[in-house]
Design an enzyme around this catalytic site. Sequence first.
Site, PDB file in Angstrom:
ATOM      1  N   LYS A 198      -3.620 -10.775  -6.933  1.00 35.03           N
ATOM      2  CA  LYS A 198      -4.891 -10.915  -6.201  1.00 35.03           C
ATOM      3  C   LYS A 198      -5.982 -10.032  -6.809  1.00 35.03           C
ATOM      4  O   LYS A 198      -5.710  -8.888  -7.168  1.00 35.03           O
ATOM      5  CB  LYS A 198      -4.657 -10.493  -4.740  1.00 35.03           C
ATOM      6  CG  LYS A 198      -5.819 -10.767  -3.809  1.00 35.03           C
ATOM      7  CD  LYS A 198      -5.602 -10.149  -2.417  1.00 35.03           C
ATOM      8  CE  LYS A 198      -6.178  -8.745  -2.343  1.00 35.03           C
ATOM      9  NZ  LYS A 198      -6.465  -8.240  -0.992  1.00 35.03           N
TER      10      LYS A 198
ATOM     11  N   LYS B  69     -10.382  -4.890  -4.751  1.00 33.73           N
ATOM     12  CA  LYS B  69     -11.378  -3.859  -5.060  1.00 33.73           C
ATOM     13  C   LYS B  69     -10.733  -2.559  -5.512  1.00 33.73           C
ATOM     14  O   LYS B  69     -11.389  -1.740  -6.149  1.00 33.73           O
ATOM     15  CB  LYS B  69     -12.365  -3.636  -3.913  1.00 33.73           C
ATOM     16  CG  LYS B  69     -11.859  -3.507  -2.514  1.00 33.73           C
ATOM     17  CD  LYS B  69     -13.018  -3.083  -1.603  1.00 33.73           C
ATOM     18  CE  LYS B  69     -13.132  -3.924  -0.349  1.00 33.73           C
ATOM     19  NZ  LYS B  69     -12.137  -3.587   0.672  1.00 33.73           N
TER      20      LYS B  69
ATOM     21  N   LYS C 246       0.826  -1.211   0.000  1.00 33.03           N
ATOM     22  CA  LYS C 246       0.000   0.000   0.000  1.00 33.03           C
ATOM     23  C   LYS C 246       0.857   1.258   0.000  1.00 33.03           C
ATOM     24  O   LYS C 246       0.454   2.271  -0.558  1.00 33.03           O
ATOM     25  CB  LYS C 246      -0.985  -0.002   1.171  1.00 33.03           C
ATOM     26  CG  LYS C 246      -1.985  -1.143   1.057  1.00 33.03           C
ATOM     27  CD  LYS C 246      -3.419  -0.742   1.294  1.00 33.03           C
ATOM     28  CE  LYS C 246      -4.326  -1.852   0.770  1.00 33.03           C
ATOM     29  NZ  LYS C 246      -5.686  -1.826   1.227  1.00 33.03           N
TER      30      LYS C 246
HETATM   31  P1  ATP Z   1      -8.154  -3.465  -1.021  1.00 31.80           P
HETATM   32  O1  ATP Z   1      -8.154  -3.845  -2.451  1.00 31.80           O
HETATM   33  O2  ATP Z   1      -8.764  -2.119  -0.740  1.00 31.80           O
HETATM   34  O3  ATP Z   1      -6.867  -3.710  -0.321  1.00 31.80           O
HETATM   35  P2  ATP Z   1      -9.448  -5.935  -0.455  1.00 31.80           P
HETATM   36  O4  ATP Z   1     -10.231  -6.194  -1.682  1.00 31.80           O
HETATM   37  O5  ATP Z   1      -8.236  -6.721  -0.166  1.00 31.80           O
HETATM   38  O6  ATP Z   1      -9.168  -4.396  -0.298  1.00 31.80           O
HETATM   39  P3  ATP Z   1     -10.455  -6.025   2.262  1.00 31.80           P
HETATM   40  O7  ATP Z   1     -11.541  -5.211   2.826  1.00 31.80           O
HETATM   41  O8  ATP Z   1      -9.095  -5.629   2.654  1.00 31.80           O
HETATM   42  O9  ATP Z   1     -10.520  -6.096   0.692  1.00 31.80           O
HETATM   43  O10 ATP Z   1     -10.708  -7.553   2.593  1.00 31.80           O
HETATM   44  C1  ATP Z   1     -11.877  -8.097   3.117  1.00 31.80           C
HETATM   45  C2  ATP Z   1     -11.739  -9.597   3.201  1.00 31.80           C
HETATM   46  O11 ATP Z   1     -11.736 -10.153   1.877  1.00 31.80           O
HETATM   47  C3  ATP Z   1     -10.441 -10.082   3.843  1.00 31.80           C
HETATM   48  O12 ATP Z   1     -10.738 -11.188   4.651  1.00 31.80           O
HETATM   49  C4  ATP Z   1      -9.584 -10.495   2.692  1.00 31.80           C
HETATM   50  O13 ATP Z   1      -8.651 -11.489   3.035  1.00 31.80           O
HETATM   51  C5  ATP Z   1     -10.623 -11.023   1.726  1.00 31.80           C
HETATM   52  N1  ATP Z   1     -10.175 -10.932   0.339  1.00 31.80           N
HETATM   53  C6  ATP Z   1      -9.917  -9.797  -0.351  1.00 31.80           C
HETATM   54  N2  ATP Z   1      -9.554 -10.064  -1.619  1.00 31.80           N
HETATM   55  C7  ATP Z   1      -9.570 -11.419  -1.733  1.00 31.80           C
HETATM   56  C8  ATP Z   1      -9.284 -12.319  -2.806  1.00 31.80           C
HETATM   57  N3  ATP Z   1      -8.918 -11.881  -4.000  1.00 31.80           N
HETATM   58  N4  ATP Z   1      -9.407 -13.652  -2.591  1.00 31.80           N
HETATM   59  C9  ATP Z   1      -9.797 -14.120  -1.380  1.00 31.80           C
HETATM   60  N5  ATP Z   1     -10.078 -13.313  -0.320  1.00 31.80           N
HETATM   61  C10 ATP Z   1      -9.975 -11.979  -0.480  1.00 31.80           C
END
Ligand code: ATP
Length: 330
Positions: free
Chosen positions: A196, A199, A114
């Site tokens: 990964k 969002k 980040k």
């Molecule tokens: P950002 O992209 O803003 O970092 P993020 O998409 O990783 O956010 P978070 O709010 O940080 O979302 O994560 C919420 C939950 O979703 C966490 O438990 C995280 O491990 C899970 N998660 C996020 N992206 C994935 C993915 N691609 N596959 C599996 N689990 C995910």
Amino acid sequence: MEKMKTVFSGIQPSGNLTIGNYLGAMKNFSKFSEDYNTFYCVVDMHAITVRQVPAELRRRTYETLALYMAAGLDEKKNTLFVQSHVPQHAELGWILDCYTMFGELSRMTQFKDKSAKNAQNINAGLFTYPALMAADILLYQTDIVPVGIDQKQHLELARDVAIRFNQIYGDTFTVPDGYISPDTMKIMSLQEPTAKMSKSDPNPNGVVYILDSKDDIMRKFKRAVTDSGSEIRYSEDKPGVSNLMSIYSAFSGKSMEEIEREFDGKGYGDFKLAVGEACADGLSKIREEFAKLIADKAHLDEVMKCGAEAAFYHARKTMSKVRRKIGFVN
Ligand code: ATP
Ligand code: LTN
């Protein structure tokens, strides 16, 4: 009778939720509703470690809560609430900052990622983010934390901090375990299957949002990057196909072997259509439920309020213990 175990997890209202968030985290939350004391939080305080537009943060906080409910979390069986509504998160967050080492925080890969992405705003909150996450978890004496694999490092830090605190002051916090679903712990971008699905990805074609229309979902899967060769087989050297198989399996309930058999002799085109259909079908009910829920702000306000009250009660209990152990005057 054995005490009911506690489950806690959180999702940031920092963007539109993806099928990564759904399959990796949210879908697992409802597994615990019946037999556990469950707390599911919209972690808005974590979201502001990256600059947010205030009106969007507010809108997404409601949307994330509505998605929890649309994905099957009944507000009567789960404590659903917003992090900033329960002041003990900030309070314990500060305290745990003082029991978390600079070196530990420096090793966190999410911080490194980040910081690289937000070079103009590497704020102290981004750095101490994992201590606030530890506070979220430890406040409720949590036993189990369902998350995607990307949160494993943060979870281990939360355990280390709990153990450290307990060693200094005697038993104070339950040491939590992660619950990471092996098949969906890391859903990858459809455009870059080694990264990964996230969002905050600037390339929207790689990301399927929970609230995408069926047309968008089908288009994104049709364009998904696959691998050389033409076989539908789950293996490390086929990251694109394997990712699509994981998504298909999660939405259809079919095993990898069943999927390999189903598409034996067929091409990527047919396969991608089937994945798109299964995903769109799996999400359609959530989308319908969501539309109803988001139209009733008053009900969402009520859910937030009741959730915060219930969470407050448990958080206050832990905090009074912590304050006493540390030596704060009552
Ligand atoms: P950002 O992209 O803003 O970092 P993020 O998409 O990783 O956010 P978070 O709010 O940080 O979302 O994560 C919420 C939950 O979703 C966490 O438990 C995280 O491990 C899970 N998660 C996020 N992206 C994935 C993915 N691609 N596959 C599996 N689990 C995910
Ligand atoms: N850090 C998590 C979100 C999060 C969380 C938590 C998850 C904040 N507090 C407590 C589980 C338990 C993330 O970025 N996905």
